[in-house]
Design a protein around this motif. Structure first.
Motif, short mmCIF file in Angstrom:
data_model
loop_
_atom_site.label_atom_id
_atom_site.label_comp_id
_atom_site.label_asym_id
_atom_site.label_seq_id
_atom_site.Cartn_x
_atom_site.Cartn_y
_atom_site.Cartn_z
N ALA A 1 -27.92 -14.75 6.22
CA ALA A 1 -29.16 -15.21 5.59
C ALA A 1 -28.84 -16.38 4.66
CB ALA A 1 -29.81 -14.07 4.81
N GLY A 2 -29.88 -17.05 4.20
CA GLY A 2 -29.69 -18.13 3.25
C GLY A 2 -29.02 -17.61 1.99
N HIS B 1 -27.04 -21.12 5.54
CA HIS B 1 -27.36 -19.95 6.37
C HIS B 1 -26.32 -19.94 7.49
CE1 HIS B 1 -29.73 -23.40 7.76
NE2 HIS B 1 -29.49 -22.96 8.98
#
Length: 122
Positions: free
Chosen positions: A6-7, A13
């Protein structure tokens, strides 16, 4: 095997792909510049270069994930990813051509979407 992250705090990311020879390929470092068709036509291939600030961010993000020691990049590269302005892939027959189809513009998901795209356009 691959790792999709995820970011994070570095605006990355990451996608992490270990290679059989021990190399680790990392992409998804963020900071994309969106270019219109005119800008792309004017851009020479040799002018497509990695942004050093984004490479540093990727090194920091990867370093937070692993205990491999030195997480410095050996080779930094950049590419142009096909992504239409509406972010939707272009699928279908080519106008005025027989037996020619378009299946492009999947952004970073082209390999993942390739099998279902092939089914969709046949």
């Amino acid at each position: 095997a691959a790792l999709f992250c995820a970011g994070d705090a570095n605006d990355c990311h990451l996608e992490v792909y270990p290679r059989p020879n021990g190399d680790v390929y990392i992409c998804g470092i963020g900071g994309n510049d969106y270019l219109n068709a005119g800008q792309i036509k004017e851009l020479a291939p040799q002018d497509v270069k990695a942004n050093p600030d984004r490479v540093t961010a990727a090194e920091a993000s990867f370093g937070d994930l692993c205990s491999m020691g030195d997480c410095k990049v050996d080779i930094a590269q950049a590419c142009l990813r096909p992504c239409p302005p509406d972010a939707l892939p272009m699928l279908g027959r080519m106008p005025k051509c027989s037996n020619a189809f378009l299946a492009t513009g999947h952004n970073c998901w082209g390999i993942l979407w390739a099998p279902v795209t092939g089914l969709a356009i046949t």
